[in-house]
Write a protein that holds these residues in place. Sequence first.
Motif, PDB file in Angstrom:
ATOM      1  N   ASN A  83      -6.203  -1.466  -2.725  1.00  0.00           N
ATOM      2  CA  ASN A  83      -7.231  -0.832  -1.878  1.00  0.00           C
ATOM      3  C   ASN A  83      -8.479  -1.687  -1.739  1.00  0.00           C
ATOM      4  OD1 ASN A  83      -5.810   1.391  -1.119  1.00  0.00           O
ATOM      5  ND2 ASN A  83      -6.386   2.573  -2.929  1.00  0.00           N
ATOM      6  N   ALA A 139       0.118   1.950 -11.523  1.00  0.00           N
ATOM      7  CA  ALA A 139      -0.253   1.807 -10.116  1.00  0.00           C
ATOM      8  C   ALA A 139      -1.105   0.547  -9.938  1.00  0.00           C
ATOM      9  CB  ALA A 139      -1.041   3.028  -9.681  1.00  0.00           C
ATOM     10  N   TYR A 160       0.848  -1.201   0.000  1.00  0.00           N
ATOM     11  CA  TYR A 160       0.000   0.000   0.000  1.00  0.00           C
ATOM     12  C   TYR A 160       0.886   1.255   0.000  1.00  0.00           C
ATOM     13  CZ  TYR A 160      -3.076   3.467   2.268  1.00  0.00           C
ATOM     14  OH  TYR A 160      -3.773   4.590   2.599  1.00  0.00           O
ATOM     15  N   SER A 161       1.891   1.249   0.897  1.00  0.00           N
ATOM     16  CA  SER A 161       2.775   2.402   1.001  1.00  0.00           C
ATOM     17  C   SER A 161       3.600   2.564  -0.283  1.00  0.00           C
ATOM     18  CB  SER A 161       3.676   2.177   2.221  1.00  0.00           C
ATOM     19  OG  SER A 161       4.775   2.999   2.192  1.00  0.00           O
ATOM     20  N   ASN A 187       9.961   0.616   1.205  1.00  0.00           N
ATOM     21  CA  ASN A 187       9.230   0.804  -0.058  1.00  0.00           C
ATOM     22  C   ASN A 187      10.053   0.281  -1.239  1.00  0.00           C
ATOM     23  OD1 ASN A 187       7.035   2.026   1.179  1.00  0.00           O
ATOM     24  ND2 ASN A 187       7.937   4.067   1.062  1.00  0.00           N
ATOM     25  N   ASN A 203      -4.193  -0.883  -8.567  1.00  0.00           N
ATOM     26  CA  ASN A 203      -5.487  -0.425  -8.031  1.00  0.00           C
ATOM     27  C   ASN A 203      -6.245  -1.510  -7.272  1.00  0.00           C
ATOM     28  OD1 ASN A 203      -5.118   2.113  -9.145  1.00  0.00           O
ATOM     29  ND2 ASN A 203      -5.791   1.384 -11.147  1.00  0.00           N
ATOM     30  N   ASN A 258       2.883   1.584  -3.249  1.00  0.00           N
ATOM     31  CA  ASN A 258       1.996   2.025  -4.322  1.00  0.00           C
ATOM     32  C   ASN A 258       1.715   3.524  -4.200  1.00  0.00           C
ATOM     33  OD1 ASN A 258       0.425   1.251  -6.586  1.00  0.00           O
ATOM     34  ND2 ASN A 258      -1.438   1.370  -5.344  1.00  0.00           N
ATOM     35  N   ASN A 259       1.466   3.967  -2.969  1.00  0.00           N
ATOM     36  CA  ASN A 259       1.174   5.394  -2.747  1.00  0.00           C
ATOM     37  C   ASN A 259       2.350   6.286  -3.106  1.00  0.00           C
ATOM     38  OD1 ASN A 259      -1.369   4.904  -1.950  1.00  0.00           O
ATOM     39  ND2 ASN A 259      -0.974   5.064   0.245  1.00  0.00           N
ATOM     40  N   LYS A 260       3.552   5.719  -2.998  1.00  0.00           N
ATOM     41  CA  LYS A 260       4.741   6.525  -3.323  1.00  0.00           C
ATOM     42  C   LYS A 260       5.118   6.387  -4.797  1.00  0.00           C
ATOM     43  CE  LYS A 260       5.903   8.115   0.833  1.00  0.00           C
ATOM     44  NZ  LYS A 260       5.906   9.522   1.153  1.00  0.00           N
ATOM     45  N   SER A 261       4.223   5.807  -5.590  1.00  0.00           N
ATOM     46  CA  SER A 261       4.395   5.712  -7.055  1.00  0.00           C
ATOM     47  C   SER A 261       5.528   4.809  -7.527  1.00  0.00           C
ATOM     48  CB  SER A 261       4.601   7.096  -7.678  1.00  0.00           C
ATOM     49  OG  SER A 261       3.556   7.946  -7.301  1.00  0.00           O
TER      50      SER A 261
END
Length: 360
Positions: free
Chosen positions: A40, A35, A24-25, A78, A37, A27-30
Amino acid sequence: MLSPSEKRDKIIRATDLDALSCRYSTNNKSYFQPADNYINKIIASYQNHLQFCKGYSQLSAGRTLRSVFNEQKLPLINRGTYLRTKVIDLVVEEFIKEFKQVQIISLGGGSDTRCFRVFEKYQENIKYIEFDFPESVKIKKLAIENDEELKKLIGDTAEAKEIGTKEEFVQLESELHTAKYHLIGFDLRELDQLNEDYIDKDTPTLILSECVLCYLTPKENEDIMSYWKNKLDKRCYLIYEPMSLNDAFGETMTQNLSNRGIDLHTFHKYPNLTTRHSFFRDTIGLNNVKLTDTSDIAGYSGSLSNKEWISTTELNRINRLELIDELEEIRLLFKHYCLCYGELHNFHFNGINKYKWMIE
Ligand SMILES: C[S@@+](CC[C@H](N)C(=O)[O-])C[C@H]1O[C@@H](n2cnc3c(N)ncnc32)[C@H](O)[C@@H]1O
């Protein structure tokens, strides 16, 4: 009250939340491109259903989820999560491209989203089978059955399920089967009781274990790896997990996990690539055994090759996402994670030679 073995299994099951929160982290940091999806959607199922799992109340489930998902992950976590996901994706994709029909068996698949990403790209000629503890499987199953996009990807036609009590959760079957996807709630320590109807004996099969077998004893590792002996004629294994290297850093890792009640049984028995090579070749009887570590995969070992896992452009991209000053620290951490491959004597996967290995 949970028995000591139920308590231990609950702790092991919860490692899936760690893996999910790292993804999750990351992915959030690109780091992932495109990405992911699907992450989530699995988190939402955990948010709705963890409270119904054995050993949780609504309060403790909420507290667990908040502490796992609100915590900021370090840049090196990450980066490591990205590398781990990427290299396994690369092997899986090569495998699919090489053989017309394939089977992928993920041991302890947890909330991994790889199956969805695979089906998004390849709709035909793939069978994907995932095993995990029944409760973890139910959470993934509910994520799928309550989401039209996930259902479509795996070819599921079941009605959406509403689960609102512990009893309903207990009664939910921990299996989901479609023509190309099988999600099976099963303790890997009891493989001898597995219903094998869903498994194709003759299809080229990649057996994956991503940070799973490390939680089992050396004997259980051997049994699980050897179980497929007379069941799959064309098989190979890909394993990713931590190793101790018998050094001070490995000792700290052991201590940190032990404080959480987690014992990495193979950590010391197979502390490095050499001992793991011999486990694959001599104990399990595999051929074409290849091993490397994440530090080498990420280009931190300094030796260049034309078989790099990840292009320089891509490595530069991810290295720019979050700056890490302590290169020595990252190198040290990544040295403690290995990727191990082995195949049967009468089966050969050419694509595995495309990449750089430290031992082969
Ligand atoms: C660290 S998580 C990794 C999950 C997934 N492979 C990933 O990389 O995202 C370890 C997983 O192994 C599963 N696992 C561990 N021991 C197991 C067993 N005896 N039977 C079934 N699953 C098991 C846990 O439930 C958990 O989902």
